[in-house]
Structure formats: structure tokens, C-alpha cells
Design a protein around this motif. Sequence first.
Motif, PDB file in Angstrom:
ATOM      1  N   ASP A  37      -5.163  16.389  14.759  1.00 31.04           N
ATOM      2  CA  ASP A  37      -5.489  17.779  14.447  1.00 31.04           C
ATOM      3  C   ASP A  37      -5.699  18.053  12.961  1.00 31.04           C
ATOM      4  OD1 ASP A  37      -2.869  17.392  13.723  1.00 31.04           O
ATOM      5  OD2 ASP A  37      -2.121  19.263  14.590  1.00 31.04           O
ATOM      6  N   ARG A  38      -5.856  16.996  12.144  1.00 33.79           N
ATOM      7  CA  ARG A  38      -6.025  17.184  10.706  1.00 33.79           C
ATOM      8  C   ARG A  38      -7.007  16.153  10.161  1.00 33.79           C
ATOM      9  NH1 ARG A  38      -2.095  20.615   8.891  1.00 33.79           N
ATOM     10  NH2 ARG A  38      -2.733  20.199   6.752  1.00 33.79           N
ATOM     11  N   LYS A  39      -7.500  16.408   8.957  1.00 32.83           N
ATOM     12  CA  LYS A  39      -8.333  15.445   8.253  1.00 32.83           C
ATOM     13  C   LYS A  39      -7.859  15.320   6.814  1.00 32.83           C
ATOM     14  CE  LYS A  39     -12.615  15.953  10.911  1.00 32.83           C
ATOM     15  NZ  LYS A  39     -14.093  16.158  10.849  1.00 32.83           N
ATOM     16  N   VAL A  40      -8.168  14.181   6.221  1.00 33.55           N
ATOM     17  CA  VAL A  40      -7.872  13.932   4.817  1.00 33.55           C
ATOM     18  C   VAL A  40      -9.089  14.288   3.980  1.00 33.55           C
ATOM     19  CG1 VAL A  40      -7.546  12.062   3.128  1.00 33.55           C
ATOM     20  CG2 VAL A  40      -6.105  12.172   5.178  1.00 33.55           C
ATOM     21  N   VAL A  41      -8.844  14.761   2.773  1.00 29.62           N
ATOM     22  CA  VAL A  41      -9.886  14.819   1.749  1.00 29.62           C
ATOM     23  C   VAL A  41      -9.382  14.013   0.553  1.00 29.62           C
ATOM     24  CG1 VAL A  41     -11.400  16.222   0.325  1.00 29.62           C
ATOM     25  CG2 VAL A  41     -10.564  17.131   2.503  1.00 29.62           C
ATOM     26  N   PHE A  42     -10.105  12.955   0.216  1.00 32.51           N
ATOM     27  CA  PHE A  42      -9.774  12.138  -0.948  1.00 32.51           C
ATOM     28  C   PHE A  42     -10.481  12.713  -2.176  1.00 32.51           C
ATOM     29  CE2 PHE A  42      -9.543   8.980   2.568  1.00 32.51           C
ATOM     30  CZ  PHE A  42      -8.212   8.576   2.410  1.00 32.51           C
ATOM     31  N   VAL A  43      -9.749  12.803  -3.294  1.00 29.72           N
ATOM     32  CA  VAL A  43     -10.336  13.394  -4.500  1.00 29.72           C
ATOM     33  C   VAL A  43     -11.003  12.353  -5.404  1.00 29.72           C
ATOM     34  CG1 VAL A  43      -8.654  15.267  -4.486  1.00 29.72           C
ATOM     35  CG2 VAL A  43      -8.254  13.271  -5.940  1.00 29.72           C
ATOM     36  N   GLY A  44     -11.114  11.104  -4.942  1.00 31.35           N
ATOM     37  CA  GLY A  44     -11.788  10.070  -5.722  1.00 31.35           C
ATOM     38  C   GLY A  44     -10.824   9.217  -6.521  1.00 31.35           C
ATOM     39  N   ASP A  45     -11.400   8.308  -7.320  1.00 33.67           N
ATOM     40  CA  ASP A  45     -10.654   7.299  -8.087  1.00 33.67           C
ATOM     41  C   ASP A  45      -9.872   6.373  -7.157  1.00 33.67           C
ATOM     42  OD1 ASP A  45     -11.729   8.202 -10.426  1.00 33.67           O
ATOM     43  OD2 ASP A  45      -9.823   8.620 -11.415  1.00 33.67           O
ATOM     44  N   PHE A  46     -10.614   5.624  -6.344  1.00 32.52           N
ATOM     45  CA  PHE A  46     -10.040   4.629  -5.447  1.00 32.52           C
ATOM     46  C   PHE A  46      -9.766   3.310  -6.166  1.00 32.52           C
ATOM     47  CE2 PHE A  46     -12.953   7.267  -2.848  1.00 32.52           C
ATOM     48  CZ  PHE A  46     -12.023   7.839  -2.004  1.00 32.52           C
ATOM     49  N   VAL A  47     -10.536   3.019  -7.211  1.00 35.36           N
ATOM     50  CA  VAL A  47     -10.556   1.681  -7.794  1.00 35.36           C
ATOM     51  C   VAL A  47      -9.854   1.644  -9.147  1.00 35.36           C
ATOM     52  CG1 VAL A  47     -12.697   1.103  -6.597  1.00 35.36           C
ATOM     53  CG2 VAL A  47     -12.808   2.068  -8.892  1.00 35.36           C
ATOM     54  N   ASP A  48      -9.768   0.393  -9.690  1.00 40.05           N
ATOM     55  CA  ASP A  48      -9.211   0.114 -11.019  1.00 40.05           C
ATOM     56  C   ASP A  48      -7.683   0.295 -11.023  1.00 40.05           C
ATOM     57  OD1 ASP A  48     -11.818  -0.358 -11.847  1.00 40.05           O
ATOM     58  OD2 ASP A  48     -12.075   1.650 -12.682  1.00 40.05           O
ATOM     59  N   ARG A  49      -7.040  -0.574 -11.786  1.00 43.41           N
ATOM     60  CA  ARG A  49      -5.613  -0.506 -12.127  1.00 43.41           C
ATOM     61  C   ARG A  49      -4.670  -1.068 -11.069  1.00 43.41           C
ATOM     62  NH1 ARG A  49      -7.140   4.813 -14.508  1.00 43.41           N
ATOM     63  NH2 ARG A  49      -7.257   4.466 -16.744  1.00 43.41           N
ATOM     64  N   GLY A  50      -4.775  -0.711  -9.803  1.00 40.82           N
ATOM     65  CA  GLY A  50      -3.760  -1.062  -8.818  1.00 40.82           C
ATOM     66  C   GLY A  50      -3.911  -2.451  -8.237  1.00 40.82           C
ATOM     67  N   PRO A  51      -2.945  -2.888  -7.380  1.00 37.83           N
ATOM     68  CA  PRO A  51      -2.912  -4.260  -6.880  1.00 37.83           C
ATOM     69  C   PRO A  51      -3.706  -4.510  -5.610  1.00 37.83           C
ATOM     70  CG  PRO A  51      -0.921  -3.117  -6.202  1.00 37.83           C
ATOM     71  CD  PRO A  51      -1.700  -2.144  -7.057  1.00 37.83           C
ATOM     72  N   ALA A  52      -4.209  -3.457  -4.930  1.00 44.62           N
ATOM     73  CA  ALA A  52      -4.861  -3.656  -3.632  1.00 44.62           C
ATOM     74  C   ALA A  52      -6.093  -2.770  -3.523  1.00 44.62           C
ATOM     75  CB  ALA A  52      -3.877  -3.367  -2.505  1.00 44.62           C
ATOM     76  N   ILE A  53      -7.015  -2.952  -4.449  1.00 49.11           N
ATOM     77  CA  ILE A  53      -8.196  -2.090  -4.536  1.00 49.11           C
ATOM     78  C   ILE A  53      -9.080  -2.231  -3.301  1.00 49.11           C
ATOM     79  CG2 ILE A  53     -10.353  -1.743  -5.835  1.00 49.11           C
ATOM     80  CD1 ILE A  53      -8.627  -2.537  -8.356  1.00 49.11           C
ATOM     81  N   GLY A  54      -9.293  -3.465  -2.857  1.00 51.42           N
ATOM     82  CA  GLY A  54     -10.135  -3.682  -1.694  1.00 51.42           C
ATOM     83  C   GLY A  54      -9.601  -2.991  -0.456  1.00 51.42           C
ATOM     84  N   GLU A  55      -8.291  -3.030  -0.260  1.00 54.70           N
ATOM     85  CA  GLU A  55      -7.699  -2.393   0.917  1.00 54.70           C
ATOM     86  C   GLU A  55      -7.812  -0.878   0.840  1.00 54.70           C
ATOM     87  OE1 GLU A  55      -3.641  -2.580   3.655  1.00 54.70           O
ATOM     88  OE2 GLU A  55      -3.617  -3.410   1.614  1.00 54.70           O
ATOM     89  N   VAL A  56      -7.650  -0.321  -0.349  1.00 50.81           N
ATOM     90  CA  VAL A  56      -7.803   1.128  -0.505  1.00 50.81           C
ATOM     91  C   VAL A  56      -9.223   1.556  -0.150  1.00 50.81           C
ATOM     92  CG1 VAL A  56      -7.933   2.990  -2.212  1.00 50.81           C
ATOM     93  CG2 VAL A  56      -5.955   1.452  -2.175  1.00 50.81           C
ATOM     94  N   VAL A  57     -10.215   0.850  -0.669  1.00 52.32           N
ATOM     95  CA  VAL A  57     -11.608   1.181  -0.355  1.00 52.32           C
ATOM     96  C   VAL A  57     -11.859   1.035   1.143  1.00 52.32           C
ATOM     97  CG1 VAL A  57     -14.013   0.506  -0.706  1.00 52.32           C
ATOM     98  CG2 VAL A  57     -12.449   0.599  -2.665  1.00 52.32           C
ATOM     99  N   GLU A  58     -11.321  -0.014   1.745  1.00 51.99           N
ATOM    100  CA  GLU A  58     -11.500  -0.249   3.176  1.00 51.99           C
ATOM    101  C   GLU A  58     -10.932   0.899   3.999  1.00 51.99           C
ATOM    102  OE1 GLU A  58     -10.949  -4.211   5.623  1.00 51.99           O
ATOM    103  OE2 GLU A  58      -8.985  -3.246   5.347  1.00 51.99           O
ATOM    104  N   ILE A  59      -9.703   1.333   3.677  1.00 52.90           N
ATOM    105  CA  ILE A  59      -9.077   2.414   4.431  1.00 52.90           C
ATOM    106  C   ILE A  59      -9.856   3.713   4.258  1.00 52.90           C
ATOM    107  CG2 ILE A  59      -7.035   3.903   4.551  1.00 52.90           C
ATOM    108  CD1 ILE A  59      -5.374   1.395   3.775  1.00 52.90           C
ATOM    109  N   ALA A  60     -10.157   4.076   3.021  1.00 53.00           N
ATOM    110  CA  ALA A  60     -10.850   5.340   2.770  1.00 53.00           C
ATOM    111  C   ALA A  60     -12.232   5.355   3.412  1.00 53.00           C
ATOM    112  CB  ALA A  60     -10.957   5.577   1.267  1.00 53.00           C
TER     113      ALA A  60
END
Length: 310
Positions: A37-60
Motif C-alpha cells: 500500500d505504499r511506494k518509495v521515492v528516492f531522492v538520488g545519490d545512489f553511487v560513490d563513497r559506500g561499500p555496495a554501490i552495485g547492490e544499491v543501484v540494483e535495488i533502486a
Amino acid sequence: MVFYDIIGDIHGHADELKNLLKSLGYQRHGDGFRCFDRKVVFVGDFVDRGPAIGEVVEIARAMVDAGDALAVMGNHEYNAIAFHTAVPGTHNQWFRPRPDKNIRQHVETLSQLSDLELSDAIEWFKTLPVAIEIGGIRVAHASWQTRDIDCINDALAEVGRFTPDFLAISEESGSDLNNAIENVLKGPELRLPAGHSIVDKAGHRRGSVRIKWYEDGTGRTYRQHHLGSDDVPDVAIADGDLAGVDAYPRDAVPVFVGHYWLMGTPTPLAANVACTDYSVAKGGKLVAYRWDGESVLSPEKFYWADGSLK
């Protein structure tokens, strides 16, 4: 009516993202997550700095493709597009130059993603809007400036979505499109008086500061009108320096942003303005605002990675 969970800058922190989504009631659905019954809105900045960038992009990306989320472009996605787009007719020149500073900012993405994964991510980034207005809310990465958003969208329609022709204009210092990109994706800034500068959270010395674009800065000092956690000089803003930035109307629909590396306990910036970036990439929190249709935002509606309601 659809209600939304607006999630701040993730910067490659997949574990925090998964924990936050689960705590908000989302369950695994393919490569992404879904809540009935809900949706996410991502505000951007998925990449750079963190340890699991590929997984974040994949999920989003999986959530957006499945209709379980919306997403806007962050300045790091825009920078990645420009970093990897060659200037036509040149040899080894790119729309985002590659000095050590820019390489360091992007190095985790370069090291974690294969060439194919990076190319695929860049193509997805190009599809992202710079702003969303839907269901009674607005979302942009750093600032809602209607004229600037219109300027960007007009250019995208005329010369293509982040094509070399688009980037040639958007990277031309002082162009209307360059100013629009800076304001919407990086936030309106004021240049500090001669002799003054700050060192930001990334360790870079800057001669300008981000401002509270949702308020009128007349009669304020730079410190009073600064948006963020940096140590800013307490010097009066000169007359005329605020021209061209319209304060967000107090009677407008709620607007959500990220970008500003805030610290401490999340709370609205104004009755109808909230930032969901609380510095997860610098030891802070990955934050969401759970919006249920209200026109006046509440500090009680912020969640972060451990799922606690604050």
C-alpha cells in the motif's frame, strides 16, 4: 491515494537501505522490495563513497522498474554521466574533467562496478527525472526552483536526455542551463565575501555556501542563511546577493530533498520542507520520511535505518 516513503542519499550503503526498507514494512520482491500500500521515492545519490554501490543501484532500479518506487537524479548521478561522456571531436576529454578531486569522489564507483555494469547504470541514470510532482508532494535532489526545473526539462526535450549536446550547454559556466542544474541538483549557493571561505565535510575549501532556499534571507548573515552543518562565517549578506532565488512558498505542497549532509535528529526544515539526507556516508543515518498525505510535516514521521519512529 498513494502514500510515499521518501528515502535520502544512500551512497552505496545497501545494508542500511535493506534494513530501512524492511523496518518500513517492505518485503523482498525480485531484486527490489515491495509494500502493498505504499511506494518509495528516492531522492538520488545512489553511487560513490559506500561499500555496495552495485547492490544499491540494483535495488533502486528494480523497484522503479516494477512500479514500487520513483526516483530523481542526484548530483552524483549527473556527475557520473558527465564524467563518462566524451566531448565530441576531442581526444581523452570529458564533460566532467578528471583532476584528482573528481576521481577521488568517484573512485569507489569505478572500483566496484565493471565497465559493463557502469555503462548500464549510466544509461539508467539518464532516464531519471530531475524533479517529481506527484500525489501531493514534490521531490528534487537539492532544491525546488520551478523556473530552473522548467529550463532543464525544456532542454532535455529539445536536445535529448543528457546527450553530449545537452552537456555542452549544461557544463557551460554561466549558461541558464548550467545555473539550473546547479540550483536543482546541487542547491542555490551564495559566494562568500573576499577573504572568507569554508572547508566542507569532504575536506574541500569552498568560497560559497549553500543557502536556505525555502526562506527569505533578507537581513541575515551567511551563517544564519546557510543550509548544512558546515562552520560558516557570521557575516552579513550583501544587498542584491539573493537575487534569482525564490523562497519556497509557505502554502505550497510539501517538498522533499536530500543532498545537505545534515546531522543530529531529523526534523522538518519548514512546515512544508524536509531533507532526508543525514550523512549515512559519513557515519550518520539513512533516513526516510513516511508521508501519509499531510500538508504540514512532522518530526514524528522520520525513520532511520534501525526502524525506530522518532
